[in-house]
Motif scaffolding. Structure first.
Motif, short mmCIF file in Angstrom:
data_model
loop_
_atom_site.label_atom_id
_atom_site.label_comp_id
_atom_site.label_asym_id
_atom_site.label_seq_id
_atom_site.Cartn_x
_atom_site.Cartn_y
_atom_site.Cartn_z
N LYS A 197 1.22 -0.99 -0.50
CA LYS A 197 -0.30 -0.23 0.16
C LYS A 197 0.56 1.25 0.34
O LYS A 197 1.72 1.45 1.09
CB LYS A 197 -0.98 0.02 0.98
CG LYS A 197 -1.92 0.84 1.52
CD LYS A 197 -2.78 0.73 2.39
CE LYS A 197 -3.16 2.26 3.16
NZ LYS A 197 -3.74 3.15 2.40
N ILE A 198 0.34 1.93 -0.54
CA ILE A 198 1.63 3.31 -0.93
C ILE A 198 0.98 4.40 0.29
O ILE A 198 -0.53 3.82 0.21
CB ILE A 198 1.16 3.60 -2.40
CG1 ILE A 198 2.35 5.08 -2.55
CG2 ILE A 198 0.14 4.62 -2.81
CD1 ILE A 198 2.30 5.95 -3.92
N MET A 199 2.08 4.94 0.58
CA MET A 199 2.00 5.72 1.35
C MET A 199 1.90 7.45 0.97
O MET A 199 1.12 7.68 1.60
CB MET A 199 3.02 5.78 2.68
CG MET A 199 2.55 4.29 3.06
SD MET A 199 3.59 3.66 4.98
CE MET A 199 3.07 4.69 6.59
N PHE A 200 3.84 7.56 1.09
CA PHE A 200 4.23 8.66 0.77
C PHE A 200 4.79 8.58 -0.88
O PHE A 200 5.09 7.87 -0.84
CB PHE A 200 4.39 9.29 1.70
CG PHE A 200 3.71 9.10 2.99
CD1 PHE A 200 4.00 9.10 3.94
CD2 PHE A 200 2.92 10.43 3.26
CE1 PHE A 200 3.50 9.06 4.78
CE2 PHE A 200 2.48 11.03 4.43
CZ PHE A 200 2.64 9.39 5.99
N SER A 201 4.49 9.57 -1.19
CA SER A 201 5.98 9.81 -2.24
C SER A 201 6.25 10.94 -2.65
O SER A 201 5.57 12.42 -2.61
CB SER A 201 4.92 9.61 -4.12
OG SER A 201 6.04 9.92 -5.01
N TYR A 202 7.59 11.29 -2.75
CA TYR A 202 8.41 12.82 -2.49
C TYR A 202 8.72 12.75 -4.57
O TYR A 202 9.54 12.44 -4.94
CB TYR A 202 9.15 13.47 -1.87
CG TYR A 202 8.71 13.70 -0.92
CD1 TYR A 202 7.69 13.20 0.52
CD2 TYR A 202 8.39 15.04 -0.33
CE1 TYR A 202 7.98 13.33 1.59
CE2 TYR A 202 8.38 15.55 1.20
CZ TYR A 202 7.66 14.61 1.64
OH TYR A 202 6.98 15.09 2.95
N ASN A 203 8.10 14.04 -5.02
CA ASN A 203 9.37 13.72 -6.73
C ASN A 203 9.91 15.85 -5.55
O ASN A 203 9.29 16.22 -6.14
CB ASN A 203 8.10 14.50 -7.48
CG ASN A 203 9.25 14.87 -8.91
OD1 ASN A 203 9.04 15.81 -8.72
ND2 ASN A 203 9.34 13.98 -9.19
N ASN A 204 11.09 15.66 -5.43
CA ASN A 204 12.04 16.61 -6.59
C ASN A 204 12.14 17.87 -4.99
O ASN A 204 11.37 18.81 -4.17
CB ASN A 204 12.36 17.42 -7.00
CG ASN A 204 12.78 17.48 -8.46
OD1 ASN A 204 14.17 16.47 -8.12
ND2 ASN A 204 12.48 17.27 -9.65
N LYS A 205 11.54 16.96 -3.62
CA LYS A 205 11.60 17.13 -2.24
C LYS A 205 9.74 17.11 -1.92
O LYS A 205 9.42 18.10 -0.63
CB LYS A 205 12.21 18.16 -1.28
CG LYS A 205 13.94 17.83 -1.52
CD LYS A 205 14.55 18.69 -0.86
CE LYS A 205 14.87 19.98 -1.70
NZ LYS A 205 15.31 21.49 -1.17
N GLU A 206 9.53 17.27 -2.94
CA GLU A 206 7.91 18.08 -2.60
C GLU A 206 6.99 17.00 -2.45
O GLU A 206 6.83 15.62 -3.28
CB GLU A 206 7.19 19.06 -4.15
CG GLU A 206 6.13 19.29 -4.09
CD GLU A 206 5.58 19.98 -4.93
OE1 GLU A 206 6.16 20.36 -6.40
OE2 GLU A 206 4.49 20.52 -5.94
N LEU A 207 5.77 16.54 -1.94
CA LEU A 207 5.16 16.13 -1.41
C LEU A 207 3.95 15.64 -2.74
O LEU A 207 3.22 17.10 -3.12
CB LEU A 207 4.82 16.40 0.41
CG LEU A 207 3.31 15.44 0.81
CD1 LEU A 207 3.59 13.87 0.58
CD2 LEU A 207 2.26 15.73 1.77
#
Lengths: 113, 117
Positions: B44-54
């Motif tokens: 289950k995905i919880m979080f993702s960050y792209n270039n330090k941005e949520l």
């Protein structure tokens, strides 16, 4: 709500046999369908993937079959080997823009020597 | 050289404690993730960050707080641990295949098994 349904939950196959895992999806926007392989104590790793412009993709003993009209895809492991014993996850997402992969529940494959 | 490394590999702790898991990737990927794998192996995905941005914040109790100091690191802090938090937590990173497939290929770490007693 699980967007990708995977079956069976587990299967046992004899060495040299064929393992078949099936997945179905609902979201017609999905157009990227990878399979991940996970060994005990390890993280999942990409095994093989398909886009819906082809109905089949083969890499060595692993083949994905894709049926766009039925919204189903499957993984076939030919000539199964004990080293193939692992948990296999199908997944789906939209290519070119979707960071979120929807995973199936996983199938534990045991290959008996 | 480990591509996605997370520490610690095992945590055993009491209910109510606070714990952190650290993750680092040396692949140069722009996007990092935290996934939770329960006892039935569901991912289950919880979080993702792209270039330090949520960019992804799934329905996760606010006791879970991710932090990305730079694009190579993503940490997970969990407050007031509960029995139901026991699971394997996987860090992953990804990069787009800008060729034909358009695929977002994930590379996972080896996981951190959290046991709450």
């Amino acid at each position: 709500q699980q967007q990708v349904k995977q079956s069976p939950q587990s299967l046992i196959v004899q060495k040299g046999g064929i393992s078949i895992i099936n997945c179905a999806y609902e979201n017609t926007a999905f157009d990227y369908f990878p399979w991940y392989q996970q060994f005990p104590g390890k993280g999942p790793a990409l095994l093989i993937a398909i886009r819906p412009d082809v109905s089949e993709k083969k890499e060595g003993r692993f083949t994905i079959s894709f049926n766009k009209s039925a919204k189903q895809f499957s993984l076939h492991i030919m000539d199964s080997q004990p080293g193939d014993s692992a948990t296999y996850f199908c997944a789906a997402s939209r290519a070119f823009g979707d960071y979120k992969l929807s995973f199936g529940a996983g199938t534990t494959v045991t290959v008996r020597a | 050289d480990t591509a996605v490394s997370q520490t610690p590999k095992y945590l055993v702790t009491q209910m109510g404690n606070d714990k952190s898991i650290k993750c680092e990737q040396n692949l140069g990927h722009d996007t990092m993730y935290w996934y939770k794998q329960d006892s039935k192996k569901f991912l289950k995905i919880m979080f993702s960050y792209n270039n330090k941005e949520l960019i992804i914040n799934e329905t996760v109790p606010n006791r879970f707080s991710p932090k990305s100091p730079d694009k190579a690191h993503l940490n997970l802090h969990i407050n007031s641990l509960e029995l139901g938090d026991s699971a394997v937590y996987f860090c992953a990173s990804s990069q787009w295949d800008r060729g034909q497939s358009g695929a977002n290929v994930l590379t996972f770490g080896a996981g951190s098994r959290l046991t709450v007693l």
